[in-house]
Write an enzyme that holds these catalytic residues in place. Structure first.
Site, short mmCIF file in Angstrom:
data_model
loop_
_atom_site.label_atom_id
_atom_site.label_comp_id
_atom_site.label_asym_id
_atom_site.label_seq_id
_atom_site.Cartn_x
_atom_site.Cartn_y
_atom_site.Cartn_z
N HIS A 1 -15.05 -1.09 2.95
CA HIS A 1 -15.09 0.28 3.53
C HIS A 1 -16.33 1.05 3.12
CE1 HIS A 1 -10.82 -0.79 3.77
NE2 HIS A 1 -10.72 0.10 4.62
N SER B 1 0.92 -1.25 0.01
CA SER B 1 0.01 0.03 -0.02
C SER B 1 0.75 1.22 0.14
CB SER B 1 -1.02 -0.04 1.23
OG SER B 1 -1.92 -0.98 1.16
N CYS C 1 -7.87 1.84 1.74
CA CYS C 1 -8.77 0.70 0.90
C CYS C 1 -8.24 0.33 -0.22
CB CYS C 1 -10.03 1.33 0.80
SG CYS C 1 -11.49 0.56 -0.05
#
Length: 647
Positions: A370, A327, A383
């Site tokens: 989410h 991420s 997310c």
């Protein structure tokens, strides 16, 4: 016909001048010959007598003093220390085996010392001194000197040997020297004559290897007189040669020491870069090793121990280790999409916990999803589904181009060993390397820093510094060479939309400082020192549908080598970025739990120039932090303590 009489008064002066000129030339020539005969027969008589008597004047190379290496503040990282050694010259020793046998009666020698010396003597010219034993005591020197008449060709010498005062702390950056091997010589087109000297120290890794030509210097020469039994009588001439060039690195030795100590007990790497200059202030690798072991040739036992360690202490993970960035790559995907106009910061996408593409489900880390997410929240909550959608809209080629603009997929020019290029894949890359077409699923994986994407901790630090400043920050490891300042690493503006860059920075700020941010527990509360960052977790195994159905196995319940990598990047202070930090903990699990606390502590150490006050941390963390700081101080002071617990 009557001959004309020549006037004697006219001829005589001309004859006189010629006689004078010819006589002067003859006298001058005789004088020159006489002077030269005097020089040869009287002034240089001793020297030519020695040359005539069995070549008793020897020419030897003098190794130059190797250049020193310092940190940015003048702390010595690589020095030269005087050592005593016993050497033998084959042409003066008569029977080398017999000479070495006599030496063994004077001082302790191992059978391997004698065998290795004889082997080295066969490899080099007869006049080259071969080291029998290095780093001997003064008592050994005294015994050899006292028995010199019985030890032809064997002498005691004082020389210089490399020493690393900081030992393991800078091993992967500074590197180490070692004896020149036949393999080293086979790789050189025109080896320096110095390399003929057995056990001559040559840069093997790191800065020592990359700047070898500058650090080594130029050989000197020595002409010595020896007697009939090979004993050195006197030195005739000596040219010291040129010492190696001194080099100053951008590293901060104290910060580097802290980084290594903070990562003790992990298999990890961390990089600290100055956002304003590109200076690499710390390049940490854990575990590490003592480079002094390699200076004289590492033992088999030590080499086996280091080489078989599953945590790979010999690998410079900070520049060699290429990991899926997870991420921490999401800023790249977001900037590529928003710069191209494929999406806007206000666009929202729904996250149900997975995205289905071509019959395959790509899951979000949050199983329940989410819900509706815009760009700001997508980064704050990390997310995955948001980036699956965004990645498909912008396409892999633009994502790859943005990655390279931010420093990923680029081999940065730093003088360390095996600097990796990483991978910022695109369609052409897959066609060349895998002989296959790019697929949508490849884009989905790449959008969250998985799949083919690989980055080193160095590249992640550069990426973060460029996002923080909007400039083309280039990493710099060499500060000065021979006192001459090297070019700064702060480049021109990247040319990216500054409004979009501000949005990315603001989202990274909330990752840390928003109560629901993924790194909220690792925030800094000191006024004016808050940081912005991004967590990352990259899988190293495939999770099957069956495992998801019954519940994904937690990292704690998996073998170490099957756990996820933990990643973290940050810059600070948020309002005026000075430092960018990247941390990778191999198989550490989640980035928020394993990597972010390390990044926070390193950042505070850099900001304060030493241990920060406990007030810089949230109140509920201070007792734990105080204990951790005590353990780190003990490590930095050289005490043996258990591995650090994660804070």
């Amino acid at each position: 016909m009557r001959r004309q009489r020549t006037d004697t008064s006219e001829v005589w002066p001309r004859m006189t001048r010629r006689a004078i000129l010819l006589g002067t030339a003859q006298v001058g020539l005789m004088g020159l010959l006489g002077w030269r005969m005097k020089q040869l027969q009287i002034d240089q008589a001793d020297e030519f007598r020695l040359l005539a008597e069995e070549n008793r004047v020897n020419m030897r190379l003098i190794p130059p003093a190797r250049g020193l290496i310092f940190d940015r503040n003048g702390v010595a990282l690589a020095t030269n220390e005087p050592v005593y050694r016993i050497v033998i010259v084959r042409e003066a020793a008569g029977d080398p085996g017999e000479a070495l046998a006599r030496l063994a009666k004077v001082m302790p020698l191992e059978p391997g010392d004698i065998a290795h010396t004889l082997e080295e003597m066969d490899r080099v010219a007869s006049f080259v001194p071969v080291t029998v034993k290095d780093r001997v005591s003064w008592d050994d020197v005294a015994r050899v000197t006292a028995n010199a008449p019985a030890l032809p060709g064997i002498t005691a010498e004082v020389g210089l040997s490399r020493h690393y005062p900081n030992g393991p702390e800078t091993a992967h950056v500074v590197g180490y020297v070692g004896p020149v091997s036949d393999y080293d010589l086979s790789l050189m087109e025109d080896p320096d004559p110095l390399f003929q000297i057995p056990k001559f120290q040559f840069g093997k890794t790191g800065v020592e290897a990359k700047l070898e030509d500058r650090l080594r210097g130029k050989a000197g020469t020595q002409r010595i007189e020896v007697n009939a039994v090979g004993r050195v009588m006197r030195e005739l001439t000596r040219d010291e040669g040129t010492p190696g060039t001194d080099v100053q690195l951008t590293l901060d030795a104290h910060l580097q020491s802290y980084v290594e100590a903070r990562m003790a007990g992990e298999s990890s790497a961390a990089v600290v870069i100055d956002c304003t200059s590109g200076d690499l202030l710390a390049v940490g690798n854990a575990p590490t090793f003592d480079p002094n072991l390699f200076v004289r040739g590492i033992s088999v036992a030590d080499w086996t121990r280091l080489n078989e360690d599953i945590y790979r202490p010999l690998a410079a993970k900070a520049v060699q280790g290429a990991y899926p960035p997870g991420s921490t790559f999401k800023m790249v995907t977001a900037l590529a999409a928003m710069e191209s106009g494929a999406v806007s910061p206000e666009d929202t996408f729904y996250c149900p916990g997975f995205t289905e593409v071509s019959g395959t489900r790509f899951h979000c880390w949050k199983r329940g999803g989410h819900g509706n997410v815009n760009f700001h929240d997508s980064l704050k909550y990390s997310c995955d589904c948001y980036y699956y959608e965004v990645g498909q809209r912008v396409g892999i080629d633009q994502i790859a181009a943005m990655a390279r603009k931010l420093g990923i997929g680029i081999r940065h020019d730093v003088p360390m060993s095996a600097v990796a290029e990483g991978i910022a894949p695109d369609r052409d890359w897959k066609r060349v390397h895998h002989d296959d077409d790019w697929r949508v699923g490849d884009t989905v994986n790449a959008s969250i820093g998985q799949g083919y994407v690989l980055a080193t901790p160095l590249q992640l630090a550069v990426m973060t510094a460029r996002i923080a400043t909007g400039h083309d920050v280039t990493p710099r490891l060499i500060k000065t060479v021979d006192g001459v300042e090297q070019p700064s690493g702060l480049g021109a503006p990247l040319g990216l939309n500054e409004n979009l860059m501000r949005r990315v920075r603001a989202s990274m700020f909330d990752v840390v400082n928003s109560e629901r941010g993924t790194a909220h527990k690792s925030r800094i509360i000191a006024e004016g020192m808050q940081m912005a960052g991004k967590t990352g977790t990259s899988q190293v195994r495939r999770i099957t549908a069956e495992e998801r159905a019954r519940g994904v196995t937690s990292n704690e319940d998996l073998p170490w080598e099957r756990r996820d990598h933990a990643l973290w990047v940050n810059f600070a202070p948020f309002d005026n970025p000075r430092f960018a930090v990247a941390v990778v903990v191999e198989h550490g699990g989640g980035g928020s739990a394993a990597a972010a606390p390390i990044g926070r502590d390193i950042t505070l150490q850099a900001l304060y120039g030493g241990f920060p006050p406990l007030e810089a941390y949230p109140s509920d963390r201070r007792e734990e932090i105080a204990q951790m700081q005590g353990r780190i101080r003990a490590i930095m002071e050289g005490w043996s303590v258990p591995a650090l617990e994660r804070a």
